[in-house]
Scaffold this active site. Structure first.
Site, PDB file in Angstrom:
ATOM      1  N   ASP A 138      97.317  57.476  -3.861  1.00 38.56           N
ATOM      2  CA  ASP A 138      96.179  56.598  -4.180  1.00 38.56           C
ATOM      3  C   ASP A 138      95.201  57.233  -5.164  1.00 38.56           C
ATOM      4  O   ASP A 138      94.652  56.548  -6.021  1.00 38.56           O
ATOM      5  CB  ASP A 138      95.402  56.256  -2.897  1.00 38.56           C
TER       6      ASP A 138
HETATM    7  P1  NAP Z   1      98.058  59.045  -0.087  1.00 44.07           P
HETATM    8  O1  NAP Z   1      97.646  57.986  -1.030  1.00 44.07           O
HETATM    9  O2  NAP Z   1      97.968  58.768   1.350  1.00 44.07           O
HETATM   10  O3  NAP Z   1      99.562  59.421  -0.466  1.00 44.07           O
HETATM   11  C1  NAP Z   1     100.228  60.471   0.156  1.00 44.07           C
HETATM   12  C2  NAP Z   1     101.646  60.530  -0.406  1.00 44.07           C
HETATM   13  O4  NAP Z   1     102.218  61.722   0.079  1.00 44.07           O
HETATM   14  C3  NAP Z   1     102.525  59.380   0.065  1.00 44.07           C
HETATM   15  O5  NAP Z   1     102.766  58.464  -0.969  1.00 44.07           O
HETATM   16  C4  NAP Z   1     103.832  60.073   0.543  1.00 44.07           C
HETATM   17  O6  NAP Z   1     104.939  59.517  -0.139  1.00 44.07           O
HETATM   18  C5  NAP Z   1     103.613  61.538   0.167  1.00 44.07           C
HETATM   19  N1  NAP Z   1     104.078  62.471   1.207  1.00 44.07           N
HETATM   20  C6  NAP Z   1     103.940  62.382   2.534  1.00 44.07           C
HETATM   21  N2  NAP Z   1     104.509  63.434   3.149  1.00 44.07           N
HETATM   22  C7  NAP Z   1     105.037  64.212   2.172  1.00 44.07           C
HETATM   23  C8  NAP Z   1     105.762  65.428   2.173  1.00 44.07           C
HETATM   24  N3  NAP Z   1     106.064  66.071   3.299  1.00 44.07           N
HETATM   25  N4  NAP Z   1     106.143  65.953   0.979  1.00 44.07           N
HETATM   26  C9  NAP Z   1     105.850  65.299  -0.172  1.00 44.07           C
HETATM   27  N5  NAP Z   1     105.170  64.154  -0.234  1.00 44.07           N
HETATM   28  C10 NAP Z   1     104.773  63.610   0.923  1.00 44.07           C
HETATM   29  O7  NAP Z   1      97.262  60.391  -0.336  1.00 44.07           O
HETATM   30  P2  NAP Z   1      96.068  60.729  -1.329  1.00 44.07           P
HETATM   31  O8  NAP Z   1      96.480  60.462  -2.729  1.00 44.07           O
HETATM   32  O9  NAP Z   1      95.625  62.096  -0.959  1.00 44.07           O
HETATM   33  O10 NAP Z   1      94.951  59.665  -0.993  1.00 44.07           O
HETATM   34  C11 NAP Z   1      94.160  59.721   0.192  1.00 44.07           C
HETATM   35  C12 NAP Z   1      93.921  58.333   0.751  1.00 44.07           C
HETATM   36  O11 NAP Z   1      93.156  58.419   1.973  1.00 44.07           O
HETATM   37  C13 NAP Z   1      93.149  57.444  -0.180  1.00 44.07           C
HETATM   38  O12 NAP Z   1      93.566  56.108  -0.024  1.00 44.07           O
HETATM   39  C14 NAP Z   1      91.726  57.600   0.304  1.00 44.07           C
HETATM   40  O13 NAP Z   1      90.895  56.520  -0.049  1.00 44.07           O
HETATM   41  C15 NAP Z   1      91.956  57.643   1.805  1.00 44.07           C
HETATM   42  N6  NAP Z   1      90.769  58.238   2.435  1.00 44.07           N
HETATM   43  C16 NAP Z   1      90.572  59.569   2.421  1.00 44.07           C
HETATM   44  C17 NAP Z   1      89.392  60.080   2.931  1.00 44.07           C
HETATM   45  C18 NAP Z   1      89.056  61.546   2.884  1.00 44.07           C
HETATM   46  O14 NAP Z   1      87.990  61.891   3.374  1.00 44.07           O
HETATM   47  N7  NAP Z   1      89.901  62.386   2.336  1.00 44.07           N
HETATM   48  C19 NAP Z   1      88.437  59.245   3.471  1.00 44.07           C
HETATM   49  C20 NAP Z   1      88.677  57.891   3.479  1.00 44.07           C
HETATM   50  C21 NAP Z   1      89.858  57.408   2.966  1.00 44.07           C
HETATM   51  P3  NAP Z   1     106.418  59.612   0.496  1.00 44.07           P
HETATM   52  O15 NAP Z   1     106.326  58.929   1.818  1.00 44.07           O
HETATM   53  O16 NAP Z   1     107.305  58.924  -0.466  1.00 44.07           O
HETATM   54  O17 NAP Z   1     106.727  61.066   0.637  1.00 44.07           O
END
Ligand code: NAP
Length: 458
Positions: free
Chosen positions: A385
């Protein structure tokens, strides 16, 4: 003398809590901040144990021993990736304690408390009760015990608001006409139900924001407990907790370009909002590990962009090792850190610090984005994301306007992920279909470990 000691220990505890919070605002001082806050808590406990109203220490000591053992076990065995649900449990415990104190105080006086005490007590019980059930449901969602996506139905917001208004109405009635035990318990019961209904329509991507809001409620409930018990350190610590949690929620919302009301009532992450992202056309281009290793080995600048996948794979040490190998070959390595990458604020910073990545190599979004056009390879490690160009290019996207790491402006992008899995928002990511992007499938830790060897041989 005893009162003097108690007041002094409370004052010291309060100062240490404030210094602790200040320390937590920067990765370099975070550890020290944590220790200061821990010491502050010890001071507050010692001060409380000195109270002359305490008749016997038996219950207190057994609680202390059991609680410490549970806390120790959780500290040892809960993995970093399960930190969000662990935090949700802590909020539930804290809020439950506050609610129980309120209920017991009300019961002890047979409901006959003065108006001011009733205001604080009712506030404490109401907030404590709804935070308890809300946090337990958040825990269950994050742990995968129940469905993580929003559960919605027609008229949900109106029903929830009506329930909240009824609960507050009973609370106000109890302030004006005190003494009704049955009504007090109806209010508590409604607040417990409201907690569940509040969290039910909130999707998994928004859970961290909700949790930090619940954290804020738990803090405010504790502050109200402080008023009821006339305990100054509880008032100060509760208020600090309440407002820092609230500020954190706002900051997280800002980083996702969302409003608090949209998080609470928008049912983001539901089937409908996910569909609004639209289906993506084209194919994802798979690349070979050897090709990428050669590209990395002969690059001038490489930027690593970690995300939630790095945390689940526990790949931070492998990232650091690959960075070392590249730096030895004269490649400049930087890390682009998105404020909401992972599942909690500072998630990536904590993991990379654990792997001894120097803070000077970490770049915030605004610092690293202008660097992408001059970056040879951007390596996206389990992020989705936070690198989704739809947020920038597609005004119709549910995440439109969310600031992103613009890796697609680099000369080449390689994405490390296990397969075609979506990000937490459940949206398709056009980055994976762009010409500049190559997909390297597999567990991030495993891929990076093999990559280190391949770079050494390049
Ligand atoms: P993400 O959008 O959740 O994507 C994580 C990706 O990691 C997935 O597409 C997955 O694809 C891949 N993945 C999972 N396990 C894996 C592994 N073992 N090896 C390799 N790849 C792996 O993560 P992000 O880009 O960090 O975004 C964070 C999200 O959380 C955002 O939507 C954000 O708004 C939300 N959020 C975060 C917070 C915060 O405080 N950090 C707060 C509110 C909301 P595969 O399944 O194909 O592997």
């Amino acid at each position: 003398m005893q009162t003097y000691f108690i007041e002094l220990s409370y004052l010291l505890a309060s100062v240490l809590f404030i210094l602790g919070l200040k320390g937590l605002s920067h990765p370099e001082t975070a550890k020290r901040g944590m220790h200061l806050a821990e010491f502050g808590m010890l001071m507050a406990i010692i001060g409380t144990l000195m109270h002359h109203e305490i008749v016997t220490y038996t219950w207190i000591l057994s609680g202390l021993v059991i609680g410490s053992l549970i806390g120790l076990a959780m500290g040892f065995w809960v993995p970093m990736t399960a930190m969000p649900q662990r935090t949700a449990l802590s909020h539930a415990f804290g809020a439950f304690a506050a609610a129980l104190v309120g209920v017991s105080e009300f019961y002890r006086h047979g409901g006959h408390v003065d108006k001011i005490t009733m205001s604080a007590l009712g506030f404490e019980v109401m907030l404590g009760a709804l935070t308890t059930t809300g946090s337990l449901l958040a825990f269950a969602k994050l742990q995968g015990l129940v469905r993580g996506t929003p559960v919605t139905y027609k008229g949900q917001n109106i029903f929830n608001m009506a329930l909240l208004a009824t609960t507050i109405g009973i609370f106000v009635y109890l302030i004006v006409v005190p003494g009704s035990l049955p009504l007090f318990f109806v209010m508590t019961g409604l607040a417990l139900v409201f907690g569940l209904l509040l969290v039910m329509p909130i999707g998994s991507a928004d859970m961290p924001v909700v949790m930090s809001l619940l954290n804020s409620y738990a803090g405010l409930a504790s502050a109200a407990t402080g008023f009821v018990l006339n305990n100054k350190v509880l008032i100060i610590a509760g208020t600090l907790d309440g407002f820092s949690g609230f500020i954190l929620s706002i900051l997280m919302c800002r980083a996702m370009n969302r409003s608090i009301t949209n998080v609470l009532f928008g049912a983001f992450g539901s089937a409908e909002t996910a569909a609004a992202g639209g289906a993506q056309q084209g194919v994802m281009r798979e690349v070979s590990l050897e090709d990428i290793a050669t590209q990395l080995a002969y690059a001038r600048q490489v930027v690593f962009v970690p995300g939630y996948g790095m945390a689940t794979a526990q790949a931070q040490h492998a990232v650091r090792e690959l960075a070392n190998t590249l730096e030895k070959r004269g490649v400049t390595v930087k890390y682009g850190i998105h404020p909401v990458a992972g599942r909690m604020p500072g998630h990536m910073n904590v993991l990379l610090a654990e792997a001894n990545v120097p803070y000077s190599s970490l770049y915030e979004l605004e610092q690293i984005n202008p660097e992408f056009p001059s970056t040879d390879v951007a390596v996206v490690i389990g992020a989705n994301d936070v690198v989704n160009p739809d947020a920038r290019d597609n005004p119709g996207s549910p995440i439109a306007g969310m600031p992103i790491l613009e890796v697609d402006r680099s000369k080449s992008v390689v994405v490390l992920k296990r397969g075609q899995g979506k990000g937490f928002s459940g949206l398709e990511n056009p980055l994976f279909f762009k010409e500049v992007t190559g997909m390297l499938y597999g567990d991030a830790k495993d891929t990076l470990t093999r990559m280190i060897q391949a770079v050494q041989q390049a």
